[in-house]
Enzyme design. Structure first.
Site, short mmCIF file in Angstrom:
data_model
loop_
_atom_site.label_atom_id
_atom_site.label_comp_id
_atom_site.label_asym_id
_atom_site.label_seq_id
_atom_site.Cartn_x
_atom_site.Cartn_y
_atom_site.Cartn_z
N TRP A 1 0.84 -1.20 0.00
CA TRP A 1 0.00 0.00 0.00
C TRP A 1 0.88 1.25 0.00
CZ3 TRP A 1 -0.43 3.83 3.85
CH2 TRP A 1 -1.46 4.75 3.67
N HIS A 2 2.05 1.14 0.64
CA HIS A 2 2.93 2.31 0.73
C HIS A 2 3.58 2.65 -0.59
CE1 HIS A 2 2.56 1.36 5.03
NE2 HIS A 2 2.69 2.65 5.18
N GLY A 3 3.67 1.70 -1.49
CA GLY A 3 4.26 2.02 -2.78
C GLY A 3 4.80 0.80 -3.49
N TYR B 1 4.45 11.04 4.49
CA TYR B 1 3.31 10.22 4.06
C TYR B 1 2.53 10.83 2.90
CZ TYR B 1 3.24 5.93 6.67
OH TYR B 1 3.52 4.65 7.09
N PHE C 1 2.50 8.63 -0.15
CA PHE C 1 1.73 7.39 -0.16
C PHE C 1 0.28 7.68 -0.53
CE2 PHE C 1 4.96 6.53 3.33
CZ PHE C 1 5.88 6.07 2.43
#
Lengths: 478, 348
Positions: A330-332, A475, A478
């Site tokens: 999900w973060h990348g 963040y 993201f």
């Protein structure tokens, strides 16, 4: 628009004034907040607004048709299930295109290349719209909840638009659910009793964490060491890793503190997103304290639908690992996030196995010692995982870790100030909640003229202690 | 607390903070160039300075050793430096610097600095240099800085006060310009419109004086001054060709300064801005970040390897490992220009 800037201060004074004037007029207030949120988001790039508005329109429509497909009692039907799946696919498709498409194309090209098939991957420059992961997850929670029959009727379009776009949580959370946010739209708060002390303390705490702590640690040691680990001594690398743990906490929780404080001044309460995560004595405990709204989202919309712990131990372990792996992704789109998620997933499983075997075998070890050891281990595992989170590539992460073993030279960058900042930031997590509450009461008890002076001096000191210019929040990417 | 009272506290608090912080706000605003924000900040700073409301912030800054902006002119720094060196009978005649060949046991120290563009470029250069095993390096970039606004950050002063005596580099690599496309004030306090003949003359004077400051009395220091690259057509950054020409022409008369031409490495065959270009391995790579100003990692790597190759023509690096991956370098057809013209198409 970044929170700790003059632009935002001016924007917020206007929004605050307009919001409280229009609050009794439900419809006008909603339009006003929607317009303000569009200005806030469009400040980065007006083109991003099209995506946000499209997400609002598509997900609202999905909400309506999914609700119509349910039985009159709100029970699921095959059609509603398929529509929810379609909504998930569309949302993840959009998210995937912006976040993962380039990664996927280059990974395929590299794989083919390794097989001796040389292909020239197309050069893509897909600009990631700020906050897309956050508002996509919020939209998903809404349509899934409708599909589960949690809503008696779909939200009106305007309410849904205000929910999804509300500027305070739009770009970096917390990931607020419609069921938490929408009831507050109809409840008109009393303008005579606004929780100003709590809000101001949150905003100041957040600004201090972001502008002073996070920026100091980034420039002092984290960025240089992660840029060129080979040039640093093992102690410098070790402190850089610990400093990054504090930096990312200060950066992200700082943003959420400001977001919660700003919303509170408008009479809207967001859920807590951080609860002293570095006091955790297990990784399970850590995830109950770190980015709590994401953990909750992953639990309710991923872990439980996967089967949760309703099966064998192996089945539960698989689910745990998958959730953490996907949480990492999900973060990348980077293998570093895959490893980060795997470390968390793997350790969560290991933790369960050890705990099950440990019960009954304590053999007189004092509980306090056990707690301290558990805390130490948890904190260091989290820090180890942060190395992969921070490094630009897997090989860079291993270069940092290798340097931790072989790095020699001068430890000139480990200054007393750096050690104090890291240790004080860590220690601050163990401060009981009653102390910040006391500070709130103290501020609330001051005469307005002293509050004005405190506000001004606080802002000047934060600006003086921080670096020139404000870096975007970590963040935001993201 | 009531919403009305919060509004009063908030507005009054912000106004008071702006007054107390007026000088710092003006400096930041100045660094970003002219505009309405700059006008408002100037008025507040004038009022605030008149009543000395900024004393608290000034004292805090002094205690923290922050904000190195000053009005000291680079020419004045040169004069002082030359006087000091003449007194020591150390100011040598101009000749190319002589730098001993580095080895792994006696590496060369390289300092790389400049504005925010140098952040990515410097990081790449540090990584590339580290692979040779014969360099140590320091990266020293300052966001929103250049030679136009010494009141925000005085680069010449920083170089002679901090970099040269403390870091003691044998090689300096620097780049300015992206923040200099704005109006300036000359030594007499006259406002100069960006791009005007007076502005160009003043910028040239500052470049020349900064170059003079970098001359080592013992001719054992080399400076690679990188000209700015072309900027994307959608950006507000203009006049990089003029700045590149000034730096190039001033470097011609100073053997201790080597001009490095980044322009061809980040442009197409016609020397116009490009977002992506083929590398030596034939793969096309994105060379710039989304803002069309800063370099991407691939773009910075491409320039960094070229800078190392250039250093290799000036210093004997035979004991180092120099093996650039073709994916990180420009094709052999890309080379620096022999002459840097005053203007380039598409840069006006």
């Amino acid at each position: 628009m970044l929170f700790p800037t003059i632009d935002f201060a001016v924007f917020f004074v206007v929004v605050f004034t307009g919001s409280w004037i229009l609050r009794p007029h439900r419809r006008a207030w909603r339009w006003f907040i929607l317009a303000a949120s569009c200005v806030f988001y469009g400040w980065w790039d007006w083109n991003f607004l099209y995506l946000l508005l499209a997400s609002i329109g598509i997900n609202w429509l999905f909400g309506v048709v999914i609700h119509r497909a349910l039985t009159p009692d709100g029970e699921r039907t095959p059609l509603s299930i398929w529509l929810v799946r379609a909504a998930v696919v569309v949302n993840l498709g959009i998210l995937g295109y912006f976040k993962y498409f380039s990664f996927f194309v280059s990974a395929v090209a590299d794989r083919l290349d390794s097989l001796g098939i040389s292909v020239s991957a197309p050069v893509l420059r897909i600009v990631l719209p700020v906050g897309i992961s956050f508002f996509t997850f919020q939209a998903l929670s809404y349509v899934i909840d409708i599909g589960r029959g949690h809503w008696r009727r779909p939200l009106p379009l305007l309410d849904f638009a205000v929910y999804l776009s509300f500027f305070a949580h739009l770009v970096a959370g917390p990931i607020v659910r419609a069921s938490e946010f929408v009831p507050q739209l109809d409840h008109i708060p009393d303008p005579r009793y606004v929780r100003a002390s709590e809000a101001f303390m949150l905003i100041f705490r957040g600004m201090f964490k972001k502008v002073v702590i996070s920026s100091f640690l980034a420039t002092q040691i984290v960025d240089p060491v992660f840029r060129l680990p080979g040039a640093y001594d093992r102690w410098e690398v070790l402190w850089a890793i610990y400093a990054y743990a504090i930096q990312i906490y200060a950066d992200f929780s700082g943003y959420t503190d400001i977001a919660i404080g700003v919303a509170l001044l408008l009479g809207i309460r967001f859920p807590l997103n951080f609860d002293a995560p570095y006091t955790a004595t297990s990784l399970q405990d850590f995830w109950r304290r770190w980015h709590m709204t994401l953990s909750r989202w992953l639990r309710d919309y991923l872990y439980i639908p996967l089967g949760g712990n309703r099966g064998s131990k192996l089945f539960t372990y698989r689910n745990l690992f998958l959730v953490m792996l996907l949480g990492g992704l999900w973060h990348g789109a980077n293998w570093t996030f895959v490893i980060w998620g795997s470390i968390h997933g793997g350790y969560l499983i290991g933790e369960r196995v050890v705990k099950e075997r440990w019960v009954g075998h304590e053999r007189g070890v004092p509980p306090r010692v056990v707690k301290v050891l558990q805390w130490f281990l948890t904190f260091n595992v989290v820090c180890l995982a942060w190395v992969f989170f921070r490094a630009p590539s897997v090989s860079d992460a291993f270069a940092v870790l290798w340097r931790l073993v072989v790095g020699t030279g001068s430890d000139a960058n480990v200054t007393l100030l750096l050690i104090l900042v890291v240790l004080a930031s860590l220690a601050s997590q163990f401060v009981p909640e009653r102390f910040p509450k006391r500070a709130e009461r103290w501020f609330g008890g001051l005469a307005p003229i002293l509050q004005i002076a405190a506000l001004a001096l606080g802002l000047v000191m934060i600006d003086a202690l921080g670096p020139e210019g404000v870096a975007p929040f970590i963040y935001f990417q993201f | 607390m009531s919403a009305g009272m919060i509004l009063i506290v908030m507005v009054a608090g912000l106004l008071l903070a702006m007054t107390l912080n007026a000088d710092a706000t003006l400096r930041k605003s100045n660094a970003k160039g002219d505009g309405w924000r700059n006008g408002v900040a100037s008025v507040i700073a004038t009022v605030s300075d008149t009543f000395q409301f900024t004393f608290l912030r000034t004292r805090v800054d002094a205690a923290l050793g922050k904000n190195q902006g000053s009005r000291i002119d680079a020419a004045e720094l040169v004069r002082r430096q030359q006087e000091a060196q003449a007194a020591q009978d150390a100011y040598a005649a101009s000749r190319p610097p002589t730098i001993a060949a580095p080895t792994s046991s006696a590496p060369l120290h390289l300092w790389v600095g400049g504005d925010s563009i140098t952040q990515t470029l410097g990081a790449s250069l540090q990584r590339v240099l580290a692979t040779t095993g014969v360099f140590t390096s320091t990266l020293d970039y300052h966001v929103s800085t250049g030679l136009a606004r010494p009141d925000y950050f005085n680069w010449p002063e920083h170089l002679v006060r901090d970099v040269l005596p403390k870091d003691q580099p044998s090689v300096l690599v620097m780049m300015f310009g992206a923040n200099d496309g704005q109006n300036m004030t000359d030594r007499q306090g006259r406002g100069l419109t960006r791009g005007s003949p007076e502005w160009l003359a003043e910028y040239r004077r500052r470049v020349a004086a900064t170059m003079d400051l970098l001359k080592s009395p013992t001719d054992d220091r080399l400076t690679i001054w990188c000209g700015p690259p072309p900027m994307g057509p959608g950006t507000k950054v203009r006049g990089m060709d003029e700045i590149a020409h000034i730096v190039w022409s001033e470097a011609q008369t100073r053997p201790w300064i080597q001009y490095f031409d980044t322009w061809p490495f980040l442009s197409d065959d016609e020397l116009r801005y490009v977002l992506e270009a083929p590398s030596a391995d034939g793969q096309r790579r994105v060379l710039r970040q989304a803002d069309d100003v800063h370099m991407s990692v691939a773009g910075a790597d491409r320039v960094a390897w070229a800078i190392l190759a250039r250093i290799g023509t000036l210093i004997d690096l035979s004991s180092g490992r120099i093996a650039p991956p073709p994916g990180e370098t420009a094709p052999a057809s890309v080379a620096e220009r022999r002459e840097v013209p005053e203007s380039m198409p598409g840069s006006e």
